[in-house]
Design an enzyme around this catalytic site. Sequence first.
Site, mmCIF file in Angstrom:
data_model
loop_
_atom_site.group_PDB
_atom_site.id
_atom_site.type_symbol
_atom_site.label_atom_id
_atom_site.label_comp_id
_atom_site.label_asym_id
_atom_site.label_seq_id
_atom_site.Cartn_x
_atom_site.Cartn_y
_atom_site.Cartn_z
ATOM 1 N N THR A 67 17.201 114.245 -56.724
ATOM 2 C CA THR A 67 15.926 114.300 -55.999
ATOM 3 C C THR A 67 14.953 113.200 -56.418
ATOM 4 O O THR A 67 13.960 112.968 -55.726
ATOM 5 C CB THR A 67 15.217 115.633 -56.279
ATOM 6 O OG1 THR A 67 14.999 115.727 -57.695
ATOM 7 C CG2 THR A 67 16.054 116.814 -55.800
ATOM 8 N N HIS A 98 -1.554 99.748 -55.926
ATOM 9 C CA HIS A 98 -2.633 100.548 -56.530
ATOM 10 C C HIS A 98 -2.282 101.131 -57.882
ATOM 11 O O HIS A 98 -3.172 101.437 -58.663
ATOM 12 C CB HIS A 98 -3.018 101.705 -55.591
ATOM 13 C CG HIS A 98 -3.809 101.254 -54.395
ATOM 14 N ND1 HIS A 98 -4.422 102.120 -53.526
ATOM 15 C CD2 HIS A 98 -4.071 99.999 -53.931
ATOM 16 C CE1 HIS A 98 -5.035 101.429 -52.576
ATOM 17 N NE2 HIS A 98 -4.833 100.149 -52.794
#
Length: 145
Positions: A67, A98
């Site tokens: 995952t 960012h």
Amino acid sequence: MKIAIGSDHGGFALKEYLKPLIFELGHELADVGCFSEESVDYPEQARAVTGLVKKGEADRGILICGTGIGMSLAANRVPGIRAALCHELFTAEMSRRHNDANVLCMGGRVIGPGLAWEMVKIWLTTPFEGGRHERRLNLIDPNSY
Ligand code: RB5
């Protein structure tokens, strides 16, 4: 750049798919394993990749499990590591602009190889914007708690 890459068995196939493509872009690769689909414990590969990045022996890291969640949890325990779990292009790009992510985590059971490759390319080429984002990163530095 020197890229450290690692996976568990859930990310092994995607790691093997990405390796030659990253190499063809001109990057150096350090593969810390795993080296088959035999079951392994993802914290081991997370520790190996983040160790190389932390020591400056790799510029960036890529970690892939089933995952991506376990790898991102493990990687973000390491001071100096900013690991971003991404499964589409926008967050892969923004994790660089960012967040100055130095480790990209993905889920080999979540996304296909074509999307993963597009994400890796944008993640490897997008610069950090600095400025206010640097101030925010300093606020989440483990040493600031
Ligand atoms: C392994 O089965 C799986 O748990 C692992 O690849 C990962 O998804 C953990 O977060």
